[in-house]
Design an enzyme around this catalytic site. Sequence first.
Site, short mmCIF file in Angstrom:
data_model
loop_
_atom_site.label_atom_id
_atom_site.label_comp_id
_atom_site.label_asym_id
_atom_site.label_seq_id
_atom_site.Cartn_x
_atom_site.Cartn_y
_atom_site.Cartn_z
N LYS A 33 0.81 -1.21 0.00
CA LYS A 33 0.00 0.00 0.00
C LYS A 33 0.85 1.27 0.00
CE LYS A 33 -1.41 1.42 3.81
NZ LYS A 33 -2.01 1.65 5.14
N THR A 34 1.85 1.33 0.88
CA THR A 34 2.67 2.54 0.98
C THR A 34 3.43 2.78 -0.32
OG1 THR A 34 2.93 2.18 3.35
CG2 THR A 34 4.47 3.70 2.30
N ASP A 216 -4.45 8.19 3.26
CA ASP A 216 -4.13 6.82 3.65
C ASP A 216 -4.98 6.44 4.87
OD1 ASP A 216 -2.88 4.40 3.65
OD2 ASP A 216 -1.04 5.10 4.61
N GLU A 217 -5.20 5.16 5.06
CA GLU A 217 -6.00 4.65 6.20
C GLU A 217 -7.38 5.31 6.25
OE1 GLU A 217 -4.80 2.18 7.50
OE2 GLU A 217 -2.63 2.31 7.72
N GLN A 247 -9.45 -3.45 8.48
CA GLN A 247 -8.48 -2.93 9.44
C GLN A 247 -8.97 -1.65 10.11
OE1 GLN A 247 -4.17 -3.49 8.25
NE2 GLN A 247 -5.08 -3.84 6.24
N ARG A 595 0.42 -8.82 11.09
CA ARG A 595 1.71 -8.14 11.24
C ARG A 595 2.85 -9.16 11.09
NH1 ARG A 595 0.10 -4.12 9.54
NH2 ARG A 595 -1.75 -5.40 9.21
#
Length: 717
Positions: A33-34, A216-217, A247, A595
């Site tokens: 994603k980043t 983002d997020e 998430q 994670r």
Amino acid sequence: MEHLLQELNEPQREAVAHTDGPLLILAGPGSGKTRVVTRRAAHLAATVTRAYKILAITFTNKAATEMRERIDSLGVAPGMTVCTFHALCAKLLRIHHDRVGVPANFTIFDRDDRRKIIKQAIADSDLSTTNWQPSAIESAIGDAKNHMVSAAEFAEQASDWRERTIARVYTQYEAILTKMGGLDFDDLLMRMAVVLSRDSQLCMDLEDRFSYVLIDEYQDTNDAQYLIAKQLTQQRKNLCATGDPDQSIYGWRGANIENILAFEKDYPNAKVVRLEQNYRSTKRVLSAASALIAGNSQRKEKSLWTENADGARIRVVEYENGDEEAALVVRDLAQRIREGQDASSVAVFYRVNSLSRSLEEAFLREGLPYQIARGVEFYNRKEIRDVLAYMRVVVNPADDVALLRIINTPTRGIGNTTVNRLKDFAKGTQQSILEVVNTRSAEDLGRSAKKLKTFAELMQRLAPLFELPPAKALDTILRESGLRAMYAQNIDLDDAPAGNLDELLSAASVYQEDFPEATLIDWLEHTALVSDVDAVEDGRAAVTLMTLHAAKGLEFDVVYVIGWEEGLLPFRRRDQIESSDVEEERRLAFVGMTRARKRLTLSYVRYRMMRGITERSVRSPFLDELPYNEVEWPTKAPTRANKRQIPSGELPHDIEEWHMGSLVRHPIHGLGQVMEITKGARRTHVDVQFKNGSRRSWVLEFADLERVDFDEVGDAR
């Protein structure tokens, strides 16, 4: 700009190459994603606009710093705005303060300051903090602001005596903030959202300034952030929202999952790209996490997959109690480290901070290095808060909270009697305390007049530091205030305050290097917006301990998640029969599991001490949702036999006779009465008020309770 599209899979290329119009990127965990967000920002700057026209927003300082560095490494021209929502709003509110109705030098009050002001507001409303808990009032006000309900609107909507009372405190709280020229964290978002909804010209000006907005997020946005994003893109619709409904874990602080679920309804012509290939985790980790999250209904379907190896099966381990869990988890990871595992690639997660105590003790016994993600802890140290208070008064002389902290620090002989007199004068005249000191006669100020004047002269000398670079201003304040000399005397402490002041000066210097034009007010704003995860040092040779909430956005080779028990995961407060939001708790567990790159261990205990009481635990129902063949289930017997009979996990044979008002007996708490009994799909929960004054909630199948007849109780008496 072809190099920006290299080494991307097809959906990633599609997202990066998109330019105009709304775009929703549904990015599963570990899906790059980043990389996509940063390359898309660089691609926009290279093809359709200038870098300074792009606004990229994320949720933590750490994430913003990483994003900024990665964009810079792609050769993008300087000028792009990359920051958090709160930092953006703080900056815009200062620039457009006249249109918002706030002073340009407003103070951002942190949680500790906010609690103090709420206590003052309760007292000013002629109420008692015994009857009206500041934490409850704070929660109500925060919830109102998250939903953009002002004090006046709250009062108008109040439907009962309790809400009308809270409205009185809310109104008084706002009055105190206004008098001190301050805003709390929620105000930063709410005030910006309100002014954008009312000021169409400002909206157009800002949309001209930021032609492309990347968030983002997006699943973690609340109502105010949603409105800000919508207003900043209302003409061109150039909004790129990246996130994952699976998430969304911040509903408790106002995040609204519907913002991302309804994106296509808000923007019917939106392009939707799904990033489903996972580059982080093994097949087994991904399979187990996917099976768990499939139990939620509030989500957008994704088919996560990976080309990574199958990997080891997920371990589920049962321990006797919390101390054994901590000791054996630490012993297990110590063995891994001895075998060559890098300590920086190992993490232990937990649902609540209280579980970290046993872990820390176990790490100390084992002699293993560790770090805890408590970024705000450094800034909560007394010496740090002291020097920041001086800075705040320099920036905003009306900040009475900060001034009261420093007026006798270092000691100047200004006692409580004098301080209370100053507070009374300030309240009666609607002045700040510093204004009172500067304007009152020596007769009014009493025997401390000379000391107060000396303090006022000090603050006048420090006032010009307002626009200096932060490191230079901080160094001057430490010297002139006497704080450096005072704390230099504490040389025998393991954690010497003088060393922490030096660390603060180093932090200011680094910030100054990163932002050469920054002033003291900019750095104060930066420190006010620090979050827990900002303290995690990447690459440090230490195991990382953190809550599941802080873990989002990070990844580790080896992950342990402890406390997989009902009441902890899913979390349930003592006054609740059911978890408040099981789907959000399941998302939180999903975040923790994903994670892990290579190895994942989940643990629970048979008995857990919470709040000084040891009670029988029930393993989390989430464990039952994992795919059986992907898991290495516990096989060991408890290491220590329980002295009393372990409950069978079945309902009492006389369950039909259990009802509200039934008398029950517990081997530890004694006689009690059932206040509530609720039969759920999986478990039956019972709430009991005991004769000794305690009140407990349990899963009845494991509660060690037996029903007793009234006649039996009478005989016992």
